[in-house]
Design a protein around this motif. Structure first.
Motif, PDB file in Angstrom:
ATOM      1  N   GLN A   1      -0.173   1.216   5.358  1.00 54.57           N
ATOM      2  CA  GLN A   1       1.192   1.327   4.819  1.00 54.57           C
ATOM      3  C   GLN A   1       2.180   0.320   5.408  1.00 54.57           C
ATOM      4  O   GLN A   1       3.174  -0.001   4.783  1.00 54.57           O
TER       5      GLN A   1
ATOM      6  N   LEU B   1      -5.549  -0.963  -8.962  1.00 57.68           N
ATOM      7  CA  LEU B   1      -6.605   0.021  -9.221  1.00 57.68           C
ATOM      8  C   LEU B   1      -6.416   0.658 -10.599  1.00 57.68           C
ATOM      9  O   LEU B   1      -7.385   0.884 -11.328  1.00 57.68           O
ATOM     10  N   ASN B   2      -5.171   0.918 -10.955  1.00 62.43           N
ATOM     11  CA  ASN B   2      -4.915   1.490 -12.277  1.00 62.43           C
ATOM     12  C   ASN B   2      -5.431   0.560 -13.377  1.00 62.43           C
ATOM     13  O   ASN B   2      -6.001   1.001 -14.368  1.00 62.43           O
TER      14      ASN B   2
ATOM     15  N   PHE C   1       0.846  -1.195   0.000  1.00 60.54           N
ATOM     16  CA  PHE C   1       0.000   0.000   0.000  1.00 60.54           C
ATOM     17  C   PHE C   1       0.878   1.240   0.000  1.00 60.54           C
ATOM     18  O   PHE C   1       2.006   1.210   0.498  1.00 60.54           O
ATOM     19  N   GLY C   2       0.352   2.327  -0.510  1.00 58.54           N
ATOM     20  CA  GLY C   2       1.030   3.611  -0.391  1.00 58.54           C
ATOM     21  C   GLY C   2       0.798   4.161   1.019  1.00 58.54           C
ATOM     22  O   GLY C   2       0.167   3.505   1.856  1.00 58.54           O
TER      23      GLY C   2
ATOM     24  N   THR D   1       2.374  -4.944 -10.894  1.00 61.76           N
ATOM     25  CA  THR D   1       3.090  -3.877 -10.184  1.00 61.76           C
ATOM     26  C   THR D   1       4.550  -3.814 -10.650  1.00 61.76           C
ATOM     27  O   THR D   1       5.133  -2.734 -10.768  1.00 61.76           O
TER      28      THR D   1
ATOM     29  N   HIS E   1       4.615  -1.681 -13.657  1.00 62.34           N
ATOM     30  CA  HIS E   1       4.493  -0.261 -13.314  1.00 62.34           C
ATOM     31  C   HIS E   1       5.834   0.276 -12.783  1.00 62.34           C
ATOM     32  O   HIS E   1       6.270   1.363 -13.148  1.00 62.34           O
TER      33      HIS E   1
ATOM     34  N   ARG F   1      -9.224   0.713 -13.791  1.00 62.66           N
ATOM     35  CA  ARG F   1      -9.679   2.082 -14.089  1.00 62.66           C
ATOM     36  C   ARG F   1     -11.113   2.123 -14.624  1.00 62.66           C
ATOM     37  O   ARG F   1     -11.909   2.966 -14.246  1.00 62.66           O
TER      38      ARG F   1
ATOM     39  N   GLN G   1      -1.649  -1.966  -4.420  1.00 60.90           N
ATOM     40  CA  GLN G   1      -3.053  -1.547  -4.481  1.00 60.90           C
ATOM     41  C   GLN G   1      -3.257  -0.540  -5.616  1.00 60.90           C
ATOM     42  O   GLN G   1      -4.219  -0.641  -6.387  1.00 60.90           O
ATOM     43  N   ASP G   2      -2.331   0.402  -5.739  1.00 54.79           N
ATOM     44  CA  ASP G   2      -2.458   1.446  -6.765  1.00 54.79           C
ATOM     45  C   ASP G   2      -2.370   0.846  -8.167  1.00 54.79           C
ATOM     46  O   ASP G   2      -3.087   1.252  -9.082  1.00 54.79           O
ATOM     47  N   SER G   3      -1.455  -0.118  -8.323  1.00 58.39           N
ATOM     48  CA  SER G   3      -1.274  -0.708  -9.649  1.00 58.39           C
ATOM     49  C   SER G   3      -2.515  -1.484 -10.064  1.00 58.39           C
ATOM     50  O   SER G   3      -2.963  -1.406 -11.213  1.00 58.39           O
TER      51      SER G   3
ATOM     52  N   GLY H   1      -7.451  -3.563  -4.444  1.00 57.84           N
ATOM     53  CA  GLY H   1      -7.380  -2.663  -5.600  1.00 57.84           C
ATOM     54  C   GLY H   1      -8.644  -2.651  -6.437  1.00 57.84           C
ATOM     55  O   GLY H   1      -8.688  -2.008  -7.487  1.00 57.84           O
TER      56      GLY H   1
END
Ligand code: CAO
Length: 424
Positions: free
Chosen positions: A133, A204-205, A127-128, A171, A174, A208, A200-202, A146
């Motif tokens: 975190q 979610l990307n 996680f960011g 990830t 990315h 999209r 998580q961000d990757s 995500g």
């Protein structure tokens, strides 16, 4: 021919899947990737899911091509010295330890900057910054956090993870882009920087379009979802089964042999511009002009009935026969290929997407080569390193240590017991 990333040296402090997929890509593009592994065991995947007793697992070999391996206990004083020397000589450090590990080892961002201000430090974390975190994260945790799991599966079933490793390998991809971008920026700034790809961000990307749909929900039902028109929409994006998710309706249909073959299916897309051809192929010409079927809007409430009729036709043919026929009419479709079928696909070997790689302890094995093809930087896939295979070579040639230094390092135990005994 030269390689795109020739001259870039990577200190590969990665393990398991996410980090290694990133550094493997960089190695395929020509970077010198030096994998630092704990003496004795090395990357934990070397021994995970082993299919042969004393050989590195396919899990490891398929994620660590074209790298060199040095064993180093980075918690010992001498081990730290060697790691410091590596930090001074490398351009990028890539790591995917649990949060706080690198700092506990004595290598905070500030310390790394002291040693080498130009160094790029690239990290995968679960996680960011935020409430999670400090969590350790594996693939499926990222898929769930995500947004992939809540939007995958059928409406009447539980959330589902996908077989594609979008959390780990996704990830890694990315992160690789972040690294080459930071290398590019360094050309003008001369400075390194931190690169973070949170799993998580990757994910979610990659999800999209589902966040797109979350916002569309406020403006009425989403007509391409199977819940329309008879099902219910709640306040969040529902699972869409095998619906296409784009503007063109699609579904997975049975083909000949589906009763016994779990992959005798085809993905069929009822693309609007080829509607006439679809009706002709399945023998329902009357649908071309019938107002209940002639337009995309008229078809929407009847999609499942239409797919059922198309399936009556696809069930009479193999998925490859269906593919051949539909392609003649430019009707988009795709056979559900099993891993066995993919592993035997000669066209994938011809492009280097599938490769046979010789290995000294496990014999030849099949792997996925570089999926990204650069015309001026072709990829040659070479086997993953044995544990510590290049320890001496790296100490001598990369770090410039002489025989005496190497003996000292070895005697200190920093290279591990096995390596010390082997040298005696
Ligand atoms: N010499 C000495 N010690 C070493 C070493 C070396 N060469 N390499 C690693 N270690 C030590 C670390 O210092 C750490 O020790 P401490 O906990 O005492 O500080 C220890 O090995 C374990 O590191 P870890 O916590 O990263 O490993 P883990 O197996 O417990 O957790 C994972 C694995 C993947 C959950 C965790 O690393 C993580 O969350 N990483 C970030 C997210 C990620 O990449 N997940 C995807 C993994 S692929 O599915």
């Amino acid at each position: 021919m030269g390689k795109a990333l020739e001259g870039v040296r990577i200190l590969d402090f990665t393990h398991v899947q996410s980090g290694p997929t990133c550094t493997q890509l960089l190695a395929w593009f020509g970077a010198d990737v030096i994998k630092v592994e704990r003496p004795g065991e090395g990357d934990i995947t070397r021994s995970q899911l082993r299919d042969l007793p004393d050989a590195d697992s396919l899990y490891f070999t398929m994620l660590n091509h074209n790298k060199r391996s040095i064993t180093l206990d980075t918690k010992t004083p001498k081990g730290k010295e060697v790691l410091e020397a590596l930090i001074r000589t490398c351009d990028v450090m890539v790591e995917n330890f649990a949060p706080g590990v690198l700092e506990r080892m004595g290598f905070s961002w500030e310390r790394i900057q002291e040693l080498n201000p130009a160094m790029i430090v690239a990290s995968v974390k679960g996680f960011g910054p935020g409430p999670y975190q400090d969590c350790k994260v594996y693939e499926n945790v990222a898929q769930c956090a995500g947004g992939a799991a809540s939007t995958t599966g059928f409406d009447d079933g539980p959330p589902m993870v996908t077989g594609a490793q979008i959390g780990d390998s996704g990830t890694g991809l990315h992160l690789a882009l972040g690294i080459v971008t930071a290398l590019y920026q360094r050309k003008t700034t001369g400075r390194g920087q931190k690169v973070l790809a949170a799993m998580q961000d990757s994910v979610l990307n990659l999800c999209r379009v589902k966040l797109r749909d979350q916002q569309r929900l406020a403006h009425g039902p989403m007509k391409e979802y199977p819940q329309y028109p008879n099902g219910e929409f709640g306040d969040t994006v529902p699972r869409a089964g095998n619906a296409s998710g784009g503007g063109q309706p699609g579904w997975i249909l049975k083909c000949k042999g589906w009763e016994t073959d779990p992959n005798a299916y085809i993905y069929f897309i009822a693309q609007a511009p080829v509607w006439k051809s679809i009706c002709t192929v399945i023998g329902r010409e009357e649908w071309i002009t019938d107002p209940d079927y002639a337009t995309p809007a008229a078809r929407l409430p009847r999609l499942m009935e239409i797919f059922g009729t198309v399936e009556d036709w696809t069930k009479t043919l193999s998925k490859f026969e269906v593919m051949d026929i539909l392609n003649k009419y430019d009707i988009p479709c795709g056979p559900i290929l099993s891993m066995k079928e993919i592993a035997e696909d000669q066209s994938l070997f011809a492009t280097g997407t599938l490769v046979e790689v010789p290995h000294p302890t496990r014999g030849s094995y099949l792997t996925v080569g570089n999926p990204i093809k650069l015309s001026d930087s072709p990829t040659e896939v070479t086997r993953s390193p044995l544990l510590g295979e290049h320890t001496d070579e790296i100490l001598r040639e990369v770090l410039g240590f002489d025989d005496r230094d190497i003996m000292d390092i070895r005697d200190s135990g920093a290279l591990g017991l096995v390596e010390r005994m082997a040298a005696e």
